[in-house]
Design a protein around this motif. Structure first.
Motif, PDB file in Angstrom:
ATOM      1  N   GLY A  14      47.078  64.687  95.536  1.00  0.00           N
ATOM      2  CA  GLY A  14      48.035  64.415  94.464  1.00  0.00           C
ATOM      3  C   GLY A  14      49.150  63.492  94.900  1.00  0.00           C
ATOM      4  O   GLY A  14      49.542  62.573  94.171  1.00  0.00           O
ATOM      5  N   SER A  15      49.667  63.710  96.104  1.00  0.00           N
ATOM      6  CA  SER A  15      50.761  62.872  96.607  1.00  0.00           C
ATOM      7  C   SER A  15      50.303  61.439  96.844  1.00  0.00           C
ATOM      8  O   SER A  15      51.017  60.487  96.506  1.00  0.00           O
ATOM      9  N   PHE A  16      49.113  61.272  97.401  1.00  0.00           N
ATOM     10  CA  PHE A  16      48.616  59.924  97.681  1.00  0.00           C
ATOM     11  C   PHE A  16      48.336  59.157  96.389  1.00  0.00           C
ATOM     12  O   PHE A  16      48.702  57.988  96.258  1.00  0.00           O
ATOM     13  N   ILE A  17      47.716  59.805  95.423  1.00  0.00           N
ATOM     14  CA  ILE A  17      47.433  59.133  94.147  1.00  0.00           C
ATOM     15  C   ILE A  17      48.737  58.805  93.426  1.00  0.00           C
ATOM     16  O   ILE A  17      48.879  57.729  92.831  1.00  0.00           O
TER      17      ILE A  17
ATOM     18  N   LEU B 217      61.924  54.577  93.824  1.00  0.00           N
ATOM     19  CA  LEU B 217      62.227  53.786  95.019  1.00  0.00           C
ATOM     20  C   LEU B 217      61.789  52.341  94.865  1.00  0.00           C
ATOM     21  O   LEU B 217      62.510  51.417  95.226  1.00  0.00           O
ATOM     22  N   SER B 218      60.606  52.127  94.300  1.00  0.00           N
ATOM     23  CA  SER B 218      60.120  50.752  94.173  1.00  0.00           C
ATOM     24  C   SER B 218      60.840  49.996  93.058  1.00  0.00           C
ATOM     25  O   SER B 218      61.019  48.791  93.145  1.00  0.00           O
ATOM     26  N   ARG B 219      61.268  50.695  92.033  1.00  0.00           N
ATOM     27  CA  ARG B 219      61.994  50.040  90.939  1.00  0.00           C
ATOM     28  C   ARG B 219      63.331  49.508  91.438  1.00  0.00           C
ATOM     29  O   ARG B 219      63.779  48.450  91.016  1.00  0.00           O
ATOM     30  N   ASN B 220      63.961  50.240  92.342  1.00  0.00           N
ATOM     31  CA  ASN B 220      65.262  49.841  92.856  1.00  0.00           C
ATOM     32  C   ASN B 220      65.168  48.868  94.030  1.00  0.00           C
ATOM     33  O   ASN B 220      66.196  48.496  94.586  1.00  0.00           O
TER      34      ASN B 220
ATOM     35  N   ARG C 296      57.030  59.924  90.625  1.00  0.00           N
ATOM     36  CA  ARG C 296      58.422  59.664  90.254  1.00  0.00           C
ATOM     37  C   ARG C 296      59.228  59.142  91.440  1.00  0.00           C
ATOM     38  O   ARG C 296      60.046  58.241  91.291  1.00  0.00           O
ATOM     39  N   ARG C 297      58.986  59.719  92.614  1.00  0.00           N
ATOM     40  CA  ARG C 297      59.717  59.277  93.816  1.00  0.00           C
ATOM     41  C   ARG C 297      59.379  57.825  94.149  1.00  0.00           C
ATOM     42  O   ARG C 297      60.269  57.001  94.342  1.00  0.00           O
ATOM     43  N   SER C 298      58.114  57.490  94.202  1.00  0.00           N
ATOM     44  CA  SER C 298      57.734  56.120  94.565  1.00  0.00           C
ATOM     45  C   SER C 298      58.107  55.124  93.476  1.00  0.00           C
ATOM     46  O   SER C 298      58.485  53.995  93.768  1.00  0.00           O
TER      47      SER C 298
ATOM     48  N   ARG D 267      59.198  55.352 102.992  1.00  0.00           N
ATOM     49  CA  ARG D 267      59.899  56.531 102.469  1.00  0.00           C
ATOM     50  C   ARG D 267      59.139  57.156 101.303  1.00  0.00           C
ATOM     51  O   ARG D 267      59.116  58.365 101.151  1.00  0.00           O
ATOM     52  N   ALA D 268      58.513  56.331 100.487  1.00  0.00           N
ATOM     53  CA  ALA D 268      57.750  56.859  99.355  1.00  0.00           C
ATOM     54  C   ALA D 268      56.471  57.547  99.817  1.00  0.00           C
ATOM     55  O   ALA D 268      55.935  58.411  99.119  1.00  0.00           O
TER      56      ALA D 268
END
Length: 102
Positions: free
Chosen positions: A89-92, A27-30, A22-24, A45-46
């Motif tokens: 989990g974070s990397f995937i 961030l990438s959508r914006n 959700r975070r990445s 940052r992501a």
């Protein structure tokens, strides 16, 4: 290892994937209208959650190296396993959230 611990590791993988995704993704959508340097900053940052998980895992391995043949070996191994689950989990989640967006 007990089934409860492996279940806990799976829960950590799933939750860290969801948070990182959700975070990445947000961030990438914006960042579609940003320049290349700003896109790189957004990608960095992501990537922070996965980097923190990697640092914790490496620190656990260092501690494990110095406490070999001690009583706390199983505790340190468990913490390394949980850190590895968090990093995975974070990397995937990061990779899935930034595919063809940044």
């Amino acid at each position: 290892m007990s089934g409860y611990f492996l279940t806990a590791c799976l829960i950590v993988v799933v939750l860290s994937f969801e948070v990182s995704f959700r975070r990445s993704w947000n961030l990438s959508r914006n960042s579609e209208l940003l320049g290349p340097a700003q896109r790189l900053a957004v990608r960095q940052r992501a990537m922070w959650p996965a980097g923190c998980g990697l640092i914790c895992m490496l620190l656990g391995w260092i501690v494990l190296h110095f406490v070999q043949d001690k009583l706390v070996l199983s505790v340190t191994g468990s913490l390394i396993m949980l850190s590895a689950s968090f990093f995975t989990g974070s990397f995937i989640g990061f990779m899935a959230g930034t595919v063809n967006r940044v």
